[in-house]
Design a protein around this motif. Structure first.
Motif, mmCIF file in Angstrom:
data_model
loop_
_atom_site.group_PDB
_atom_site.id
_atom_site.type_symbol
_atom_site.label_atom_id
_atom_site.label_comp_id
_atom_site.label_asym_id
_atom_site.label_seq_id
_atom_site.Cartn_x
_atom_site.Cartn_y
_atom_site.Cartn_z
ATOM 1 N N ARG A 48 -0.038 1.875 4.852
ATOM 2 C CA ARG A 48 -0.532 3.203 5.230
ATOM 3 C C ARG A 48 -0.106 4.290 4.242
ATOM 4 O O ARG A 48 -0.713 5.351 4.191
ATOM 5 N N THR A 49 0.931 4.035 3.466
ATOM 6 C CA THR A 49 1.392 5.018 2.485
ATOM 7 C C THR A 49 0.895 4.707 1.077
ATOM 8 O O THR A 49 1.230 5.421 0.126
ATOM 9 N N ALA A 50 0.104 3.656 0.930
ATOM 10 C CA ALA A 50 -0.396 3.240 -0.387
ATOM 11 C C ALA A 50 -1.444 4.214 -0.905
ATOM 12 O O ALA A 50 -1.965 5.058 -0.161
ATOM 13 N N TYR A 51 -1.761 4.085 -2.161
ATOM 14 C CA TYR A 51 -2.840 4.880 -2.740
ATOM 15 C C TYR A 51 -4.176 4.422 -2.159
ATOM 16 O O TYR A 51 -5.005 5.238 -1.770
ATOM 17 N N CYS A 52 -4.384 3.092 -2.112
ATOM 18 C CA CYS A 52 -5.658 2.583 -1.594
ATOM 19 C C CYS A 52 -5.504 1.175 -1.038
ATOM 20 O O CYS A 52 -4.512 0.503 -1.294
ATOM 21 N N VAL A 53 -6.504 0.773 -0.284
ATOM 22 C CA VAL A 53 -6.617 -0.580 0.261
ATOM 23 C C VAL A 53 -7.897 -1.179 -0.291
ATOM 24 O O VAL A 53 -8.968 -0.575 -0.190
ATOM 25 N N ILE A 54 -7.767 -2.373 -0.881
ATOM 26 C CA ILE A 54 -8.926 -3.101 -1.398
ATOM 27 C C ILE A 54 -9.059 -4.377 -0.576
ATOM 28 O O ILE A 54 -8.195 -5.246 -0.605
ATOM 29 N N PRO A 61 -6.561 -5.168 9.068
ATOM 30 C CA PRO A 61 -7.267 -3.992 9.587
ATOM 31 C C PRO A 61 -7.497 -2.955 8.474
ATOM 32 O O PRO A 61 -6.976 -1.837 8.500
ATOM 33 N N ALA A 62 -8.280 -3.352 7.484
ATOM 34 C CA ALA A 62 -8.441 -2.572 6.255
ATOM 35 C C ALA A 62 -8.981 -1.169 6.499
ATOM 36 O O ALA A 62 -8.469 -0.194 5.937
ATOM 37 N N ASP A 63 -9.994 -1.040 7.318
ATOM 38 C CA ASP A 63 -10.605 0.277 7.507
ATOM 39 C C ASP A 63 -9.646 1.250 8.182
ATOM 40 O O ASP A 63 -9.458 2.368 7.707
ATOM 41 N N SER A 64 -9.024 0.840 9.270
ATOM 42 C CA SER A 64 -8.132 1.761 9.983
ATOM 43 C C SER A 64 -6.887 2.094 9.172
ATOM 44 O O SER A 64 -6.423 3.235 9.191
ATOM 45 N N VAL A 65 -6.348 1.127 8.444
ATOM 46 C CA VAL A 65 -5.180 1.396 7.605
ATOM 47 C C VAL A 65 -5.576 2.277 6.429
ATOM 48 O O VAL A 65 -4.880 3.233 6.087
ATOM 49 N N ALA A 66 -6.702 1.968 5.805
ATOM 50 C CA ALA A 66 -7.143 2.716 4.620
ATOM 51 C C ALA A 66 -7.375 4.193 4.915
ATOM 52 O O ALA A 66 -7.196 5.037 4.034
ATOM 53 N N ARG A 67 -7.753 4.529 6.125
ATOM 54 C CA ARG A 67 -7.976 5.940 6.474
ATOM 55 C C ARG A 67 -6.709 6.776 6.351
ATOM 56 O O ARG A 67 -6.772 7.996 6.227
ATOM 57 N N GLN A 68 -5.550 6.109 6.381
ATOM 58 C CA GLN A 68 -4.273 6.818 6.293
ATOM 59 C C GLN A 68 -3.693 6.827 4.877
ATOM 60 O O GLN A 68 -2.648 7.422 4.645
ATOM 61 N N THR A 69 -4.366 6.174 3.930
ATOM 62 C CA THR A 69 -3.883 6.112 2.549
ATOM 63 C C THR A 69 -4.242 7.381 1.787
ATOM 64 O O THR A 69 -4.969 8.240 2.291
ATOM 65 N N ASP A 126 2.315 4.331 -8.075
ATOM 66 C CA ASP A 126 1.393 4.262 -6.938
ATOM 67 C C ASP A 126 1.180 2.802 -6.555
ATOM 68 O O ASP A 126 1.247 1.904 -7.404
ATOM 69 N N GLU A 127 0.906 2.587 -5.278
ATOM 70 C CA GLU A 127 0.725 1.218 -4.791
ATOM 71 C C GLU A 127 -0.682 1.004 -4.268
ATOM 72 O O GLU A 127 -1.288 1.911 -3.699
ATOM 73 N N LEU A 128 -1.171 -0.215 -4.473
ATOM 74 C CA LEU A 128 -2.438 -0.604 -3.860
ATOM 75 C C LEU A 128 -2.196 -1.815 -2.990
ATOM 76 O O LEU A 128 -1.290 -2.608 -3.244
ATOM 77 N N VAL A 129 -2.986 -1.931 -1.951
ATOM 78 C CA VAL A 129 -2.945 -3.074 -1.059
ATOM 79 C C VAL A 129 -4.187 -3.902 -1.316
ATOM 80 O O VAL A 129 -5.302 -3.380 -1.325
ATOM 81 N N LEU A 130 -3.978 -5.171 -1.572
ATOM 82 C CA LEU A 130 -5.065 -6.135 -1.700
ATOM 83 C C LEU A 130 -4.983 -7.004 -0.463
ATOM 84 O O LEU A 130 -3.938 -7.620 -0.209
ATOM 85 N N CYS A 131 -6.050 -7.023 0.329
ATOM 86 C CA CYS A 131 -5.923 -7.684 1.635
ATOM 87 C C CYS A 131 -7.042 -8.672 1.914
ATOM 88 O O CYS A 131 -8.109 -8.635 1.318
ATOM 89 N N ASP A 132 -6.756 -9.531 2.881
ATOM 90 C CA ASP A 132 -7.707 -10.542 3.316
ATOM 91 C C ASP A 132 -8.681 -9.963 4.342
ATOM 92 O O ASP A 132 -8.583 -8.788 4.731
ATOM 93 N N ALA A 133 -9.625 -10.793 4.761
ATOM 94 C CA ALA A 133 -10.690 -10.348 5.658
ATOM 95 C C ALA A 133 -10.203 -10.028 7.066
ATOM 96 O O ALA A 133 -10.893 -9.327 7.807
ATOM 97 N N ASN A 134 -9.033 -10.513 7.457
ATOM 98 C CA ASN A 134 -8.517 -10.265 8.803
ATOM 99 C C ASN A 134 -7.673 -8.996 8.907
ATOM 100 O O ASN A 134 -7.397 -8.525 10.001
#
Length: 150
Positions: A122-128, A34-42, A24-32
């Motif tokens: 968008r296919t990751a387990y989660c976005v942090i 689009p975490a919320d919109s991308v995370a909705r598809q995880t 499984d993959e997680l995304v660790l992202c910066d403040a810029n």
């Protein structure tokens, strides 16, 4: 507070890290990012947050409890700088150091073109999401396994 658990790892993040399986993959992202919109598809379907710190500190905390996948050559990727795919920015160099430290050896970090990175995310387990304000502080980590004790 828990003993030997980085206090940056809040209950939601710990739950997601524990629930993830090998590969499984997680995304660790910066403040810029689009975490919320991308995370909705995880898989998890919502954004997780480690606020008030940058991606280096968040990566250190995550990698203190999560092994990277050893069944693949490249288990961590960075978002490429647009038009400069070989340019590895300081924020990316810092996360590379955290990966190497956590793994106890040098691990190759791959790169993914910006828009392809969004597709992978968008296919990751989660976005942090973090409070990182430097550009291109976005990474994908593939979870590995913990070997049985002999």
């Amino acid at each position: 507070m828990l003993k030997n658990i980085d206090p940056l790892l809040n209950a939601d993040v710990l739950q997601a890290l524990r629930a993830m399986g090998h590969g499984d993959e997680l995304v660790l992202c910066d403040a810029n990012f689009p975490a919320d919109s991308v995370a909705r598809q995880t898989v998890l379907g919502k954004v997780l947050r480690i606020d008030g710190v940058g991606t280096r500190e968040a990566a250190r905390a995550i990698l203190s409890v999560m092994a990277l996948d050893t069944a693949v050559e490249v288990a961590a990727h960075r978002m490429e700088v647009v038009g400069e795919p070989d340019n590895v920015l300081p924020v990316q160099q810092e996360v590379q150091l955290e990966i190497n430290h956590a793994e106890g050896r040098e691990r190759i970090m791959g790169s993914i073109e910006r828009f392809a990175f969004y597709d992978v995310a968008r296919t990751a387990y989660c976005v942090i999401a973090t409070g990182e304000r430097r550009f291109y502080g976005c990474f994908v980590f593939k979870k590995g396994v913990i070997a049985p004790e002999a």
